[in-house]
Motif scaffolding. Sequence first.
Motif, mmCIF file in Angstrom:
data_model
loop_
_atom_site.group_PDB
_atom_site.id
_atom_site.type_symbol
_atom_site.label_atom_id
_atom_site.label_comp_id
_atom_site.label_asym_id
_atom_site.label_seq_id
_atom_site.Cartn_x
_atom_site.Cartn_y
_atom_site.Cartn_z
ATOM 1 N N GLN A 61 0.880 10.614 14.112
ATOM 2 C CA GLN A 61 0.869 9.701 12.962
ATOM 3 C C GLN A 61 -0.470 8.953 12.915
ATOM 4 O OE1 GLN A 61 3.830 6.638 13.312
ATOM 5 N NE2 GLN A 61 3.082 5.926 15.303
ATOM 6 N N TYR A 62 -0.724 8.443 11.735
ATOM 7 C CA TYR A 62 -1.889 7.566 11.598
ATOM 8 C C TYR A 62 -1.413 6.285 10.903
ATOM 9 C CZ TYR A 62 -6.354 5.562 10.260
ATOM 10 O OH TYR A 62 -7.422 4.712 10.106
ATOM 11 N N VAL A 63 -1.685 5.165 11.526
ATOM 12 C CA VAL A 63 -1.220 3.876 10.994
ATOM 13 C C VAL A 63 -2.412 3.131 10.398
ATOM 14 C CG1 VAL A 63 -0.141 1.657 11.513
ATOM 15 C CG2 VAL A 63 0.641 3.751 12.671
ATOM 16 N N ASN A 64 -2.257 2.723 9.130
ATOM 17 C CA ASN A 64 -3.291 1.910 8.470
ATOM 18 C C ASN A 64 -2.703 0.539 8.145
ATOM 19 O OD1 ASN A 64 -5.930 1.581 7.097
ATOM 20 N ND2 ASN A 64 -4.607 1.327 5.288
ATOM 21 N N THR A 65 -3.373 -0.509 8.618
ATOM 22 C CA THR A 65 -2.899 -1.869 8.386
ATOM 23 C C THR A 65 -3.961 -2.643 7.620
ATOM 24 O OG1 THR A 65 -1.683 -1.809 10.462
ATOM 25 C CG2 THR A 65 -2.034 -3.974 9.462
ATOM 26 N N ALA A 66 -3.504 -3.405 6.605
ATOM 27 C CA ALA A 66 -4.431 -4.193 5.786
ATOM 28 C C ALA A 66 -3.932 -5.628 5.692
ATOM 29 C CB ALA A 66 -4.556 -3.594 4.388
ATOM 30 N N ILE A 112 -6.478 11.336 3.777
ATOM 31 C CA ILE A 112 -5.374 10.471 3.324
ATOM 32 C C ILE A 112 -5.981 9.379 2.427
ATOM 33 C CG2 ILE A 112 -3.501 8.936 4.024
ATOM 34 C CD1 ILE A 112 -3.602 10.303 6.779
ATOM 35 N N THR A 113 -5.404 9.240 1.225
ATOM 36 C CA THR A 113 -5.886 8.226 0.276
ATOM 37 C C THR A 113 -4.839 7.120 0.156
ATOM 38 O OG1 THR A 113 -7.161 9.843 -0.963
ATOM 39 C CG2 THR A 113 -6.640 7.772 -2.078
ATOM 40 N N TYR A 114 -5.299 5.907 0.256
ATOM 41 C CA TYR A 114 -4.408 4.736 0.160
ATOM 42 C C TYR A 114 -4.693 3.969 -1.125
ATOM 43 C CZ TYR A 114 -3.606 5.519 5.126
ATOM 44 O OH TYR A 114 -3.284 6.076 6.343
ATOM 45 N N ASP A 115 -3.640 3.582 -1.821
ATOM 46 C CA ASP A 115 -3.730 2.606 -2.916
ATOM 47 C C ASP A 115 -3.198 1.289 -2.362
ATOM 48 O OD1 ASP A 115 -4.821 4.267 -4.812
ATOM 49 O OD2 ASP A 115 -2.872 4.892 -5.597
ATOM 50 N N ILE A 116 -4.088 0.316 -2.233
ATOM 51 C CA ILE A 116 -3.697 -0.987 -1.672
ATOM 52 C C ILE A 116 -3.710 -2.009 -2.804
ATOM 53 C CG2 ILE A 116 -4.213 -2.728 0.068
ATOM 54 C CD1 ILE A 116 -5.818 -0.547 1.562
ATOM 55 N N THR A 117 -2.555 -2.569 -3.103
ATOM 56 C CA THR A 117 -2.417 -3.517 -4.212
ATOM 57 C C THR A 117 -2.399 -4.946 -3.684
ATOM 58 O OG1 THR A 117 -1.160 -1.920 -5.518
ATOM 59 C CG2 THR A 117 -1.014 -4.238 -6.182
ATOM 60 N N VAL A 118 -3.326 -5.755 -4.208
ATOM 61 C CA VAL A 118 -3.383 -7.174 -3.858
ATOM 62 C C VAL A 118 -2.900 -7.960 -5.083
ATOM 63 C CG1 VAL A 118 -4.825 -9.087 -3.067
ATOM 64 C CG2 VAL A 118 -5.352 -6.736 -2.353
ATOM 65 N N ALA A 119 -1.905 -8.818 -4.871
ATOM 66 C CA ALA A 119 -1.313 -9.557 -5.990
ATOM 67 C C ALA A 119 -1.445 -11.067 -5.779
ATOM 68 C CB ALA A 119 0.157 -9.187 -6.141
ATOM 69 N N ASN A 120 -1.850 -11.764 -6.830
ATOM 70 C CA ASN A 120 -1.810 -13.239 -6.854
ATOM 71 C C ASN A 120 -0.444 -13.621 -7.407
ATOM 72 O OD1 ASN A 120 -1.976 -15.973 -7.346
ATOM 73 N ND2 ASN A 120 -4.004 -15.903 -8.295
ATOM 74 N N GLN A 161 0.834 -1.204 0.000
ATOM 75 C CA GLN A 161 0.000 0.000 0.000
ATOM 76 C C GLN A 161 0.864 1.248 0.000
ATOM 77 O OE1 GLN A 161 -2.438 0.818 3.450
ATOM 78 N NE2 GLN A 161 -1.046 -0.253 4.864
ATOM 79 N N THR A 162 0.330 2.299 -0.584
ATOM 80 C CA THR A 162 0.957 3.625 -0.576
ATOM 81 C C THR A 162 -0.080 4.646 -0.111
ATOM 82 O OG1 THR A 162 0.374 4.006 -2.901
ATOM 83 C CG2 THR A 162 2.537 3.030 -2.454
ATOM 84 N N ALA A 172 -8.694 3.301 -0.526
ATOM 85 C CA ALA A 172 -9.174 3.463 0.843
ATOM 86 C C ALA A 172 -8.871 4.893 1.293
ATOM 87 C CB ALA A 172 -8.513 2.462 1.782
ATOM 88 N N THR A 173 -9.697 5.431 2.156
ATOM 89 C CA THR A 173 -9.495 6.809 2.613
ATOM 90 C C THR A 173 -9.663 6.905 4.126
ATOM 91 O OG1 THR A 173 -11.836 7.322 2.259
ATOM 92 C CG2 THR A 173 -10.312 7.813 0.447
ATOM 93 N N HIS A 174 -8.960 7.905 4.679
ATOM 94 C CA HIS A 174 -9.106 8.211 6.108
ATOM 95 C C HIS A 174 -9.100 9.725 6.260
ATOM 96 C CE1 HIS A 174 -8.600 8.383 10.416
ATOM 97 N NE2 HIS A 174 -7.465 9.090 10.264
ATOM 98 N N THR A 175 -10.037 10.254 7.031
ATOM 99 C CA THR A 175 -10.098 11.687 7.325
ATOM 100 C C THR A 175 -9.396 11.932 8.657
ATOM 101 O OG1 THR A 175 -12.186 11.898 6.130
ATOM 102 C CG2 THR A 175 -11.622 13.648 7.696
ATOM 103 N N VAL A 176 -8.390 12.788 8.601
ATOM 104 C CA VAL A 176 -7.555 13.058 9.769
ATOM 105 C C VAL A 176 -8.394 13.691 10.889
ATOM 106 C CG1 VAL A 176 -5.553 14.353 10.638
ATOM 107 C CG2 VAL A 176 -5.498 13.299 8.357
ATOM 108 N N THR A 177 -8.138 13.196 12.109
ATOM 109 C CA THR A 177 -8.818 13.716 13.302
ATOM 110 C C THR A 177 -7.816 14.422 14.208
ATOM 111 O OG1 THR A 177 -8.453 11.708 14.597
ATOM 112 C CG2 THR A 177 -10.423 11.765 13.192
ATOM 113 N N GLN A 178 -8.362 15.120 15.247
ATOM 114 C CA GLN A 178 -7.485 15.776 16.208
ATOM 115 C C GLN A 178 -6.635 14.738 16.928
ATOM 116 O OE1 GLN A 178 -7.011 19.151 16.653
ATOM 117 N NE2 GLN A 178 -5.284 18.437 17.900
#
Length: 335
Positions: free
Chosen positions: A318-323, A255-263, A241-242, A305-311
Amino acid sequence: HRQGPEPGGARGAVPAHRHPLQIQKAANGGDGSFTFDSSADVLDGTIHTSSNVGASAAASLLVGNYSINEAVTPGWNLTGIACSGNATPASINLASRSVDVAVGDKENVVCTFTNTKQVSSLSLTKTAKIDKFLLPGQAITFDVIATNTGNVPLSGVTITDADPTVTLNGCIQGGTLAPNATLTCLATHTATQADIDNGSYSNTASVIGVPPAGNGLANATATSNTETVPAESTNGIALAQTASPSSYSKAGDVITYDITVANTGTVTLSNVTLSLTNPQTQLGNCTPSALPGALNAGTTTVCKATHTVTQADLDAGQYVNTASATGTTPASTVL
């Protein structure tokens, strides 16, 4: 006085010696009726076998040479002629179905004609020329060998494959096959993704040949063994992901995430599912393959995927996104 015979008077006749000549029949494969003609008319007639043997009555003949001929009997091959009890070797001509035999003084001659019941039969074997295949497009080849296992020639010998995608090359189809002769074809199938997902490719073939007419024989047919070539497959799923932007400065930033799933394997994965551990991240659409869904071997799909930053995110620094992603192989293994 006693008077002798008159000069030139009659003398007693001496009968000619006669000697036996007999025809015997040996029938391999069943019983039948076999017709003969000979230069000694007394041997003319038909011999009916029982339990595979039969014989004519012994003819009482003068010393001399005699010929015996067996007529063609539909459904039977004449496979041998032999004579015993004769000092002079018989002249045997199997092609003309005849024997010339000398009956000598004090000889008891028996000539045996051996017939074998005609059989129309074929065998077919299929043998893989490779021990495994890896990828779609690879040629899977087999030797397909038809053998005339009967004792009559077969015409129109044709091999067909159960799989219409298989090509048969390197052989002349529709020809004549003599007894014990073989016809060998090279069968080729191009591997598909379905074959790899199945874990192997299995195949059979069949053959047909036509016996000579007029003998009451059915067409000869055979089906080959089922030959299976295994697929050497690999399984794998990968995730990357980026994030954009790479940093944030205020609440409300997105924050917009590009999450790539590969076979990363060689088999198709089903029920591929992407999961996000942080419920504050919203999963969007995946292209070109929607998830949950199937993902072909060697392909990828990108999910937004997207996340709207909070206080709280600002306070945390930091904000950590795990997939995570899972998928199921054709063998029902969950990756």
